[in-house]
Scaffold this motif. Structure first.
Motif, PDB file in Angstrom:
ATOM      1  N   LEU B 135       0.901  -1.168   0.001  1.00  0.00           N
ATOM      2  CA  LEU B 135      -0.033  -0.306  -0.072  1.00  0.00           C
ATOM      3  C   LEU B 135       0.877   1.199   0.024  1.00  0.00           C
ATOM      4  N   ILE B 136       2.279   1.219   0.210  1.00  0.00           N
ATOM      5  CA  ILE B 136       3.070   2.503   0.069  1.00  0.00           C
ATOM      6  C   ILE B 136       3.141   2.943  -1.075  1.00  0.00           C
ATOM      7  N   ASN B 137       2.811   4.402  -1.018  1.00  0.00           N
ATOM      8  CA  ASN B 137       2.731   5.287  -2.009  1.00  0.00           C
ATOM      9  C   ASN B 137       1.724   5.040  -2.928  1.00  0.00           C
ATOM     10  N   THR B 138       0.541   4.348  -2.463  1.00  0.00           N
ATOM     11  CA  THR B 138      -0.753   4.400  -3.256  1.00  0.00           C
ATOM     12  C   THR B 138      -1.998   5.195  -2.790  1.00  0.00           C
ATOM     13  N   ARG B 139      -2.911   5.732  -3.621  1.00  0.00           N
ATOM     14  CA  ARG B 139      -3.800   6.546  -3.098  1.00  0.00           C
ATOM     15  C   ARG B 139      -4.813   5.705  -2.000  1.00  0.00           C
ATOM     16  N   ALA B 140      -4.761   4.309  -2.113  1.00  0.00           N
ATOM     17  CA  ALA B 140      -5.506   3.628  -1.321  1.00  0.00           C
ATOM     18  C   ALA B 140      -5.184   3.620   0.361  1.00  0.00           C
ATOM     19  N   VAL B 141      -3.932   3.961   0.447  1.00  0.00           N
ATOM     20  CA  VAL B 141      -3.145   3.861   1.909  1.00  0.00           C
ATOM     21  C   VAL B 141      -3.886   5.124   2.586  1.00  0.00           C
ATOM     22  N   MET B 142      -4.167   6.308   1.700  1.00  0.00           N
ATOM     23  CA  MET B 142      -4.995   7.194   2.358  1.00  0.00           C
ATOM     24  C   MET B 142      -6.515   7.151   2.858  1.00  0.00           C
ATOM     25  N   ILE B 143      -7.048   6.013   1.957  1.00  0.00           N
ATOM     26  CA  ILE B 143      -8.338   5.704   2.190  1.00  0.00           C
ATOM     27  C   ILE B 143      -8.845   4.713   3.246  1.00  0.00           C
ATOM     28  N   ILE B 144      -8.060   3.344   3.039  1.00  0.00           N
ATOM     29  CA  ILE B 144      -8.423   2.232   3.573  1.00  0.00           C
ATOM     30  C   ILE B 144      -8.013   2.283   5.119  1.00  0.00           C
ATOM     31  N   PRO B 145      -6.902   2.292   5.472  1.00  0.00           N
ATOM     32  CA  PRO B 145      -6.435   2.009   6.839  1.00  0.00           C
ATOM     33  C   PRO B 145      -7.336   2.855   7.831  1.00  0.00           C
ATOM     34  N   GLY B 146      -7.757   4.201   7.509  1.00  0.00           N
ATOM     35  CA  GLY B 146      -8.483   5.056   8.321  1.00  0.00           C
ATOM     36  C   GLY B 146      -9.922   4.906   8.526  1.00  0.00           C
ATOM     37  N   ALA B 147     -10.296   3.788   7.869  1.00  0.00           N
ATOM     38  CA  ALA B 147     -11.759   3.902   7.516  1.00  0.00           C
ATOM     39  C   ALA B 147     -12.631   3.245   8.655  1.00  0.00           C
ATOM     40  N   LEU B 148     -12.125   2.939   9.748  1.00  0.00           N
ATOM     41  CA  LEU B 148     -12.977   2.414  10.955  1.00  0.00           C
ATOM     42  C   LEU B 148     -12.195   2.824  12.286  1.00  0.00           C
ATOM     43  N   SER B 149     -13.134   3.715  13.037  1.00  0.00           N
ATOM     44  CA  SER B 149     -12.703   4.161  14.162  1.00  0.00           C
ATOM     45  C   SER B 149     -13.634   3.521  15.338  1.00  0.00           C
ATOM     46  N   VAL B 150     -13.268   2.929  16.113  1.00  0.00           N
ATOM     47  CA  VAL B 150     -13.847   2.199  17.070  1.00  0.00           C
ATOM     48  C   VAL B 150     -14.404   3.097  18.243  1.00  0.00           C
TER      49      VAL B 150
END
Lengths: 309, 297
Positions: B135-150
């Motif tokens: 995921l490094i240096n992809t646009r997805a890394v800006m979207i996916i990992p932050g997509a769920l806040s407990v």
């Protein structure tokens, strides 16, 4: 022959739960992937991580990285800075939203109250980068508002950003400015659920509004205050790291280097990234935090009835 | 009921106190707005105190001629829209089952979720994971990992618990309504307020985040706005040609420096406008949402 009863039982259980499980399965896998899988990577703190060997294949070195950290000159400095910064934030920042909430709760002019709320909540939504940009502009020695004011009053200009000793105050008070309104919401909601008959009874007995603040409002929100205090004390080692990183410059590292910025610098920002060492520092931080929150909660439970669990 | 004199004094002091708070919060914001509309010379000479001096749109003009900022704006909008959509879907999907007291796996799953609030892998292991996932240096890394806040899951779950009466569920179940149907036809329509609130929280989070971009992105054309802001506002660097494109004839360094200062103020406004514009409309929802979430959480 299969046990009919067990089979029936399992089928009933599945019938009842499969739909909800199907809904939760995606978020659950998400949490496991992005929060639990990294925990597997924690082992590199006890290894000499090399990319070619991978996480599993790297050599074990025991507590070497921890010992290196404890012995380094950075250890005392970053731990002290982290704790000082958090304690300062907590002591200065914790009472402000409570006072604001009580004042708002006492305000009888609904329109004015709504305006104050609208305005004080707003800074919460400004990004840290913009907030720090604002701070730097306002405190700038040549063109800044504050120095213009000091000069207009006949004072000497002050290099706020370039002197390390101002760092903590800038960090803490910009945070209070940004978040006091938003943090007050939770107390406002607690205050709005105070039983109005208490106030009516007190009015009949001739209590003034100020008296009612001290004998009704505040005692009623003590449980909320305690819970938030536990949460805040428990996260004392978690300094608002994104903000520190932005405010940091070579002149103030003596005050501004905290554990989390050190992890970032050792691990990712340096020319020779030390993944294992950096992870070890991270574990030290998490563990202290974990025990702090458990400890504070235990004390709170012994002292009163309120606790997180 | 007649107010006593001490009460009248109390209310007066209280209002004065609130007024001071209001000024403390409002004044820096007004000052920055005013600076952003003022003449560059007035900004650097300290002539601006409250209202714009010699109003001009020069700062804004210069910004919109800057390629970096337009790139950042488009990228941030893209990350925010995709991220928020994904995050709201995931959050609601997690929150609804966890709000059902009759769901057998509720407690173990809740435990798995909440544990992550207190303990995590840390910076480097997370970085290694992203790198292993490519995921490094992809646009997805800006979207996916932050997509769920407990935290948001808990707030939403509490909202579901306190607004959807259990009798409603029982009645629908007797009528043979499945969990999916109930969720779609009853639970979702009843929770527009909380969806608005968490959407706002996520959108603000995505729009404002800079750190994941700082560590995961290398290509400038993928940078979100906040990273360009960091360069200009914090690190004080800007493309020299971006400034010389301004309308003024820039010969001396002083004028150039003034324009740069002005540009910073305009930039602060431009970067915060999207968030601050949505916020007043959604405010009544989020106060309600936060209160319900916190009250019984």
């Amino acid at each position: 022959m299969p046990d009919n009863k067990t089979y029936f039982y399992i089928k009933k259980w599945i019938d009842k739960n499969w739909q909800l499980t199907l809904m939760v399965i995606l978020p659950l896998s998400f949490i496991i992937l992005f929060h639990y899988v990294p925990m597997y990577g924690i082992q590199i703190a006890f290894k000499n991580y090399r990319a070619v060997d991978g996480i599993w294949g790297s050599k074990w070195v025991g507590f070497d990285h921890f010992i290196k950290f404890f012995k380094s000159y950075q250890f005392i400095r970053v731990t002290r800075n982290t704790i000082m910064l958090s304690l300062y934030s907590l002591i200065a920042g914790f009472p402000v939203p409570i006072i604001l909430a009580i004042a708002l709760n006492c305000c009888k002019n609904i329109k004015f109250k709504k305006t104050v709320q609208l305005v004080t909540y707003a800074p919460h939504f400004i990004s840290v980068v913009v907030l720090m940009g604002m701070v730097i502009q306002i405190l700038s020695p040549k063109y800044g508002l504050l120095n213009n004011l000091i000069k207009a009053l006949g004072g000497e200009e002050v290099l706020f950003m370039a002197e390390g000793r101002y760092f903590r105050s800038i960090y803490v008070w910009s945070g209070i400015w940004q978040n006091m309104g938003f943090s007050a919401i939770i107390y406002i909601s607690a205050l709005s659920s105070v039983d109005p008959t208490l106030h009516e009874a007190a009015i009949v007995d001739g209590a003034s509004r100020l008296k009612r603040v001290f004998y009704i409002d505040i005692p009623c929100i003590v449980p909320t205050i305690v819970i938030l205090l536990i949460l805040n004390l428990g996260s004392i080692m978690n300094v608002g790291f994104e903000k520190v990183l932005l405010l940091q410059n070579p002149t103030n590292t003596e005050y501004s280097e905290v554990i989390s910025t050190l992890i970032y610098k050792q691990g990712l920002a340096s020319a020779m990234p030390q993944y294992s060492y950096s992870t070890a520092i991270g574990i030290f931080n998490s563990l202290v935090n974990f025990f702090l929150i458990v400890g504070v909660n235990t004390i709170a439970r012994k002292l009163g009835e309120t606790s997180l669990w | 009921m007649r107010e006593s004199r001490s009460d009248r004094i109390f209310y007066m002091v209280n209002n004065i106190f609130l007024f001071i708070i209001l000024i403390i919060v409002l004044y820096p914001m007004i000052y920055i707005v005013s600076c952003s509309f003022s003449n560059p010379r007035s900004v650097t000479s300290g002539a601006v105190w409250l209202w714009p001096v010699e109003p001009t749109l020069l700062g804004y003009k210069t910004i919109f001629e800057n390629k970096d900022i337009l790139t950042g704006y488009t990228n941030s909008a893209y990350y925010t829209i995709c991220g928020t959509t994904l995050a709201v879907i995931l959050t609601v999907l997690a929150a609804y089952p966890l709000s059902r007291k009759d769901y057998a796996l509720r407690n173990p799953i809740m435990l798995i979720f909440t544990f992550t609030m207190f303990f995590g892998g840390g910076l480097i292991p997370t970085y290694l994971l992203m790198s292993n996932l490519g995921l490094i240096n992809t646009r997805a890394v800006m979207i996916i990992p932050g997509a769920l806040s407990v935290y948001n899951v808990i707030v939403t779950r509490t909202y579901f618990q306190s607004t959807i009466p259990i009798e409603l569920l029982e009645a629908s179940q007797i009528d043979g309504c499945s969990d999916f149907t109930f969720f779609r036809k009853v639970a979702l329509p009843l929770s527009k307020a909380i969806i608005a609130v968490i959407a706002l929280f996520y959108a603000v989070g995505y729009w404002n985040s800079y750190f994941s971009a700082l560590i995961y992105l290398h290509d400038r054309e993928k940078y979100p706005l906040q990273l360009f802001l960091r360069e200009i506002l914090i690190q004080n660097t800007i493309d020299a040609e971006a400034l010389s494109k301004g309308q003024m004839s820039i010969e001396d360094m002083a004028a150039r420096q003034s324009l740069f200062e002005l540009l910073k103020y305009s930039l602060i406004i431009v970067a915060s406008i999207p968030v601050l514009c949505i916020y007043p409309f959604i405010q009544k929802y989020f106060v309600k949402g936060v209160m319900i979430g916190s009250l019984k959480g």
